[in-house]
Design a protein around this motif. Structure first.
Motif, PDB file in Angstrom:
ATOM      1  N   ARG A  68      32.054  34.077  27.866  1.00 60.84           N
ATOM      2  CA  ARG A  68      33.024  34.934  28.573  1.00 60.84           C
ATOM      3  C   ARG A  68      32.492  35.359  29.945  1.00 60.84           C
ATOM      4  O   ARG A  68      33.245  35.446  30.909  1.00 60.84           O
ATOM      5  N   LYS A  69      31.204  35.632  30.034  1.00 62.37           N
ATOM      6  CA  LYS A  69      30.612  35.987  31.327  1.00 62.37           C
ATOM      7  C   LYS A  69      30.698  34.798  32.295  1.00 62.37           C
ATOM      8  O   LYS A  69      31.042  34.972  33.471  1.00 62.37           O
ATOM      9  N   SER A 127      32.957  34.805  35.710  1.00 65.51           N
ATOM     10  CA  SER A 127      32.312  34.574  36.996  1.00 65.51           C
ATOM     11  C   SER A 127      32.924  33.382  37.723  1.00 65.51           C
ATOM     12  O   SER A 127      33.173  33.443  38.927  1.00 65.51           O
ATOM     13  N   ALA A 128      33.177  32.297  37.007  1.00 62.10           N
ATOM     14  CA  ALA A 128      33.791  31.121  37.634  1.00 62.10           C
ATOM     15  C   ALA A 128      35.202  31.437  38.103  1.00 62.10           C
ATOM     16  O   ALA A 128      35.612  31.038  39.196  1.00 62.10           O
ATOM     17  N   SER A 129      35.938  32.165  37.289  1.00 61.00           N
ATOM     18  CA  SER A 129      37.320  32.508  37.623  1.00 61.00           C
ATOM     19  C   SER A 129      37.409  33.375  38.871  1.00 61.00           C
ATOM     20  O   SER A 129      38.226  33.135  39.760  1.00 61.00           O
ATOM     21  N   ALA A 130      36.546  34.367  38.955  1.00 61.82           N
ATOM     22  CA  ALA A 130      36.574  35.308  40.081  1.00 61.82           C
ATOM     23  C   ALA A 130      35.665  34.875  41.232  1.00 61.82           C
ATOM     24  O   ALA A 130      35.692  35.492  42.297  1.00 61.82           O
ATOM     25  N   LYS A 131      34.846  33.839  40.979  1.00 63.02           N
ATOM     26  CA  LYS A 131      33.881  33.375  41.988  1.00 63.02           C
ATOM     27  C   LYS A 131      32.962  34.511  42.440  1.00 63.02           C
ATOM     28  O   LYS A 131      32.654  34.671  43.616  1.00 63.02           O
ATOM     29  N   SER A 132      32.550  35.307  41.469  1.00 62.79           N
ATOM     30  CA  SER A 132      31.756  36.493  41.764  1.00 62.79           C
ATOM     31  C   SER A 132      30.824  36.799  40.587  1.00 62.79           C
ATOM     32  O   SER A 132      31.159  36.501  39.439  1.00 62.79           O
ATOM     33  N   PRO A 180      39.566  52.606  40.029  1.00 64.19           N
ATOM     34  CA  PRO A 180      40.395  52.661  38.823  1.00 64.19           C
ATOM     35  C   PRO A 180      41.330  51.456  38.676  1.00 64.19           C
ATOM     36  O   PRO A 180      41.575  50.998  37.575  1.00 64.19           O
ATOM     37  N   GLY A 181      41.816  50.921  39.795  1.00 62.60           N
ATOM     38  CA  GLY A 181      42.671  49.737  39.726  1.00 62.60           C
ATOM     39  C   GLY A 181      41.914  48.527  39.217  1.00 62.60           C
ATOM     40  O   GLY A 181      42.443  47.713  38.466  1.00 62.60           O
ATOM     41  N   GLY A 182      40.654  48.416  39.628  1.00 63.48           N
ATOM     42  CA  GLY A 182      39.817  47.306  39.185  1.00 63.48           C
ATOM     43  C   GLY A 182      39.463  47.392  37.715  1.00 63.48           C
ATOM     44  O   GLY A 182      39.163  46.385  37.085  1.00 63.48           O
ATOM     45  N   ALA A 183      39.508  48.594  37.154  1.00 63.65           N
ATOM     46  CA  ALA A 183      39.197  48.771  35.738  1.00 63.65           C
ATOM     47  C   ALA A 183      40.187  48.028  34.848  1.00 63.65           C
ATOM     48  O   ALA A 183      39.876  47.705  33.709  1.00 63.65           O
ATOM     49  N   ASN A 184      41.364  47.732  35.380  1.00 66.89           N
ATOM     50  CA  ASN A 184      42.371  47.012  34.601  1.00 66.89           C
ATOM     51  C   ASN A 184      41.999  45.557  34.347  1.00 66.89           C
ATOM     52  O   ASN A 184      42.628  44.904  33.509  1.00 66.89           O
ATOM     53  N   LEU A 185      41.003  45.044  35.039  1.00 64.92           N
ATOM     54  CA  LEU A 185      40.579  43.662  34.814  1.00 64.92           C
ATOM     55  C   LEU A 185      40.158  43.432  33.368  1.00 64.92           C
ATOM     56  O   LEU A 185      40.274  42.328  32.856  1.00 64.92           O
ATOM     57  N   VAL A 186      39.666  44.469  32.714  1.00 65.25           N
ATOM     58  CA  VAL A 186      39.216  44.310  31.322  1.00 65.25           C
ATOM     59  C   VAL A 186      40.375  43.958  30.391  1.00 65.25           C
ATOM     60  O   VAL A 186      40.145  43.486  29.283  1.00 65.25           O
ATOM     61  N   TYR A 187      41.606  44.168  30.842  1.00 63.90           N
ATOM     62  CA  TYR A 187      42.759  43.863  30.006  1.00 63.90           C
ATOM     63  C   TYR A 187      43.257  42.431  30.182  1.00 63.90           C
ATOM     64  O   TYR A 187      44.157  42.003  29.461  1.00 63.90           O
ATOM     65  N   LEU A 188      42.685  41.692  31.123  1.00 63.35           N
ATOM     66  CA  LEU A 188      43.052  40.287  31.276  1.00 63.35           C
ATOM     67  C   LEU A 188      42.369  39.482  30.174  1.00 63.35           C
ATOM     68  O   LEU A 188      41.159  39.615  29.972  1.00 63.35           O
ATOM     69  N   GLY A 227      40.217  37.144  28.203  1.00 61.12           N
ATOM     70  CA  GLY A 227      39.049  36.349  28.514  1.00 61.12           C
ATOM     71  C   GLY A 227      38.057  36.980  29.462  1.00 61.12           C
ATOM     72  O   GLY A 227      36.919  36.525  29.559  1.00 61.12           O
ATOM     73  N   MET A 228      38.456  38.022  30.179  1.00 59.26           N
ATOM     74  CA  MET A 228      37.542  38.650  31.145  1.00 59.26           C
ATOM     75  C   MET A 228      36.500  39.493  30.408  1.00 59.26           C
ATOM     76  O   MET A 228      36.830  40.189  29.457  1.00 59.26           O
TER      77      MET A 228
END
Length: 166
Positions: free
Chosen positions: A87-88, A92-97, A110-118, A120-121
């Protein structure tokens, strides 16, 4: 006469650049990707880097599309390390980061915290993009060290070992 020639040359250059800008992108793209041999080497180097520090981890390497290319798990690494490393790497590949930076960014935004709901992230340290020049060709994810920052150190050490091949 020279100014007319200059204006004529300028008009030709301008017309050529406008035509080039209007030319559609090619239908077929050329992309760099990593070989199986390189993916296996990165995974092995990541596990070895962590083992040198006494950490039993799993390392997963994915290609630019997030598809698993190689997986290695140390003899005493827990079964959960496989899922976390995959998953890591995918994140990382998906976000290129790097996932450590993504985790820290999501904690501050706080907006970035929503990434955990995607689906596979996984926003935990240990996922690092693999680049050839400036192009992300995949990522390595490491799971199992006592802290994501330590997983990330092992991933970075692996990439450093193979940098001459990138």
């Amino acid at each position: 006469m020279q100014s007319i020639l200059r204006l004529g040359s300028l008009a030709v250059l301008l017309a050529a650049s406008v035509a080039q800008a209007q030319t559609p992108a090619p239908a077929v793209r050329t992309e760099k990707n990593m070989s199986l041999a390189l993916a296996n080497q990165i995974a092995a180097e990541a596990v070895a880097a962590c083992a040198a520090n006494g950490y039993n981890v799993a390392a997963t390497v994915v290609d630019r599309a997030g598809t698993v290319r190689a997986v290695q798990r140390a003899d005493n690494a827990g079964p959960h390390t496989l899922a976390s490393s995959e998953r890591k790497a995918w994140t990382s590949a998906s976000a290129k980061s790097p996932t450590q930076a993504m985790m820290e960014g999501s904690q501050k935004n706080p907006g970035g915290a929503n990434l955990v709901y995607l689906p596979g992230m996984l926003l935990l340290g240990g996922g690092v993009p693999v680049k050839s020049g400036n192009e992300v060709i995949g990522a390595v994810g490491v799971g199992g060290a006592p802290g994501g920052h330590l997983d990330e150190q092992c991933a970075n050490a692996a990439i450093e070992k193979v940098k001459g091949l990138l």
